[in-house]
Each structure stands twice: as C-alpha cells, then as structure tokens.
Design an enzyme around this catalytic site. Structure first.
Site, PDB file in Angstrom:
ATOM      1  N   HIS A 115       0.838  -1.330  -0.059  1.00 31.41           N
ATOM      2  CA  HIS A 115       0.091   0.055   0.084  1.00 31.41           C
ATOM      3  C   HIS A 115       0.846   1.281  -0.133  1.00 31.41           C
ATOM      4  CE1 HIS A 115       0.948  -0.498   4.359  1.00 31.41           C
ATOM      5  NE2 HIS A 115       0.805   0.837   4.468  1.00 31.41           N
ATOM      6  N   HIS A 179       4.434   9.295  12.765  1.00 31.89           N
ATOM      7  CA  HIS A 179       3.545   8.262  13.005  1.00 31.89           C
ATOM      8  C   HIS A 179       4.198   7.026  13.791  1.00 31.89           C
ATOM      9  CE1 HIS A 179       4.429   7.035   9.173  1.00 31.89           C
ATOM     10  NE2 HIS A 179       3.500   6.054   9.094  1.00 31.89           N
TER      11      HIS A 179
HETATM   12  O1  LIG Z   1       1.377  -2.012   7.201  1.00 26.60           O
HETATM   13  C1  LIG Z   1       1.295  -1.902   8.275  1.00 26.60           C
HETATM   14  O2  LIG Z   1       1.022  -2.810   8.996  1.00 26.60           O
HETATM   15  C2  LIG Z   1       1.150  -0.349   8.599  1.00 26.60           C
HETATM   16  C3  LIG Z   1      -0.185   0.374   7.888  1.00 26.60           C
HETATM   17  C4  LIG Z   1       0.011   1.687   8.255  1.00 26.60           C
HETATM   18  C5  LIG Z   1      -0.975   2.706   9.024  1.00 26.60           C
HETATM   19  C6  LIG Z   1      -0.656   3.792   9.283  1.00 26.60           C
HETATM   20  C7  LIG Z   1       0.015   4.587   8.606  1.00 26.60           C
HETATM   21  C8  LIG Z   1       1.004   4.092   7.822  1.00 26.60           C
HETATM   22  O3  LIG Z   1       1.915   4.829   7.061  1.00 26.60           O
HETATM   23  C9  LIG Z   1       0.613   2.549   7.532  1.00 26.60           C
HETATM   24  O4  LIG Z   1       1.653   2.184   6.813  1.00 26.60           O
HETATM   25 FE   LIG Z   2       3.308   3.384   5.865  1.00 25.44          FE
END
Ligand SMILES: O=C(O)CCc1cccc(O)c1O
Ligand SMILES: [Fe+2]
Length: 331
Positions: A115, A179
């Site tokens: 993602h 984050h």
């Molecule tokens: O793949 C994962 O477990 C992390 C997912 C994820 C959540 C919030 C902000 C992000 O940038 C992010 O990648």
């Molecule tokens: Fe991320």
C-alpha cells in the site's frame, strides 16, 4: 523538461476507519486538488519514492534503496494487486546513472510493492498501471537506516538523471509524517514474527488479515487515547514541512534515525521518501516552489497527515491562490 511533485501520507486506515466527516471531507479535498494538479500537468512518467512494510522487502536481504525494473502490487489492505507499467529500459538507465553518481542502489526485476507505493497511485492516478511508473523503494521501517544525507543524495542522483528525460515527470513521495503504527519490528519480534520479518515465508492471507485487524484495532484505541503507540508529533511535522518548502534540504542531514523515531515514531522514517522526492525536483530543476499544502494530525489514520504539491519553477511570493483556497494551514 519540467517536473512536478506530489507528496502524500498514506494510510490503509483510509478504507477502514473514518475520522469525523469534516476531516474526511478535508482530506478528500486535498486529494482532489492533487489529482487536478496532476491532470493539468499531464505527466509522461511517474517516479515514485515509497516505503514497504514487510510485504515486498524482508530482512533476508534488505537494501536501503531499490529501483524496480519490473514491479507488481501485493494487494495488502485491499490495495491493487498486479503489475505496474514500469518502463524497464528507462528504469535500468536510471539505476546505472544513480550508481555512476556514487549512490549504491539495488535493482529488482520482480519488485513487490504494498500500500505504501500503491495507495498514492490509486488515489492520485486512478490505478497502478494508468501511467508509466518507475518505483523506487526507500527503506523506512527496517533498521538500520541510511543517514538522511544519503537520502538527499539518492534524490539528487535521480533528479540529475531526469534532467535528460524528454517529457513531463511527476515525482511522488509516500508516507509519514509523524506516526507509530504497529508495524512489527525485529528488536521486539519473537518466533513466527521473526520468520515473517526475514521473509522466510511470504505472508499468507490469514497472516495479512490478522495484521490488518491489529492496525484497525490500534487506530480505534489510539483515537480514544488508549493505544500503546507514540503520539503524533505536529510540531515535528510542521518543522519538516517548513524545511521541505524552503528547499534547504541540507538542514535535514543532521537528523538522525534515532532522534526521528524518538520524536515522531518508528514509521516517521517514511518521510525519507519526501526528502528524496523533493531533492530530485531540486536537482533536476535548480529550485522549486511548493504550491499547495494540506496538514492535519489524524489519529483515526495513525498519521500526521499531509499532502503537498510542488513545481519546478522559481519561488514566487508565498503560496498560490489554489493552495490558499484549499485551506492549507500555512500562513
Ligand atoms: O502495514 C502496516 O502494518 C502499517 C499500516 C499503516 C498504518 C498507518 C500509517 C501508515 O503509514 C501505515 O503504513
Ligand atoms: Fe506506511
């Protein structure tokens, strides 16, 4: 030759956990504006700097940087799976040029992207194969990390290569800002988790689903103020956005991985993609202007959430009218 840049936070929680409606509207407006910016620009080539979250890159062999000569989405968190439209010969020339300029970079003929790379392509370009894309992986979750100066030099080498490209290039950066989502980490991993991080077995659908639910549960708890993850760091985010807008990216050379994580969370390293993208723009064009900026710390997304656009033209006084109309937080 002109260049444009869009950098955006990503979060799989965009699909799984809604903030208050007015915040969602704001984020959608920032995305819509960035989409319009890209549509007006009509890029011939997209160069995407993005992290990975142990879906395509693992500790079995973890490069600091990697150019995909061919790439496909893995489909985590419901993101698009399947091949990207990578111009392989051009990507290989880019890799050679980056190496010639003294930045050791890996290549992959079968790069898998999650993602981190896919979400901006979906949101901003309507899919993973709507434009030719050269995907550049920048390690942002798996310590040890390249020093920030090397990130800047990676961007510089890519930008220098792009000077000779005949066409419009859109640079993308994905992730951040501050984050600390529950991405597994080697130092805290045991048994099965360690195997996952090493990439011994590719994550199964079941394992992905467990991980996905943990991120969603954490986001809900975080919003209630109950998650055991680090707070967002709006002041750190503000400082970073100001430096990026100033174009004085050397200032970031002094930022250490340790301090970045301690102040802004373990995934704050994703801002490395922003630094590389901005410096690519600067190297290719000499200077740039940030034309719009959206920022808000959004706990529901576990992200200091920002979307910015920039163009390779000299600075004019302040931001453009579209940016102001879109309600950016910049004065
Ligand atoms: O793949 C994962 O477990 C992390 C997912 C994820 C959540 C919030 C902000 C992000 O940038 C992010 O990648
Ligand atoms: Fe991320």
């Amino acid at each position: 030759m002109t260049l444009a840049l869009v950098c955006t936070s990503h979060s799989p929680l965009l699909e799984f956990n809604d903030p208050p409606p007015e915040v969602r509207t704001e984020v959608d407006r920032a995305f819509a504006q960035a989409r319009q910016f890209i549509e007006d620009y009509e890029p011939d080539l997209v160069v995407s700097f993005a992290p990975d979250h142990y879906n395509g890159f693992f500790y079995k062999l973890m490069p600091p940087f990697c150019i995909g000569l061919e790439a496909s989405g893995v489909g985590d968190f419901g993101s698009s799976a399947g091949p990207l439209d990578v111009p392989s010969a051009l990507a290989e020339q880019m890799a050679q040029s980056v190496l010639d300029q003294g930045v050791d970079i890996a290549v992959s003929l079968e790069m898998e992207v999650d993602h981190g790379a896919v979400q901006p392509l979906e949101i901003l370009l309507g899919g993973i194969a709507t434009k030719p894309v050269i995907p550049i992986f920048v390690n942002s979750v798996a310590a040890p990390f390249a020093p920030m100066k090397r990130i800047r030099l990676l961007g510089e080498a890519v930008g220098t290569f792009l000077k000779n490209f005949d066409g419009n290039v859109l640079l993308l950066g994905s992730g951040g800002l501050s984050h600390d989502p529950p991405v597994p980490r080697l130092e805290a991993a045991t048994g099965e988790q360690r195997k996952m991080l090493l990439g011994c077995n590719h994550p199964t659908a079941a394992a992905r689903s467990v991980r996905q639910q943990r991120v969603i549960d954490t986001a809900k708890a975080f919003t209630r103020g109950e998650a055991g993850i680090m707070d967002l760091a709006p002041e750190w985010d503000r400082q970073l956005l100001d430096i990026l807008a100033s174009g004085e990216l050397e200032q970031l050379d002094a930022w250490t991985a340790k301090e970045m994580a301690a102040t802004a969370g373990n995934s704050a390293h994703e801002v490395r993609t922003w630094v590389a993208a901005h410096n690519a723009l600067k190297a290719a064009a000499g200077q740039y202007t940030v034309t719009s900026e959206y920022y808000r710390p959004i706990p529901e997304y576990i992200a200091g959430f920002a979307v910015t656009t920039a163009v390779s033209v000299p600075k004019t006084a302040g931001l453009t009218e579209t940016a102001v109309a879109a309600g950016t937080v910049r004065a």
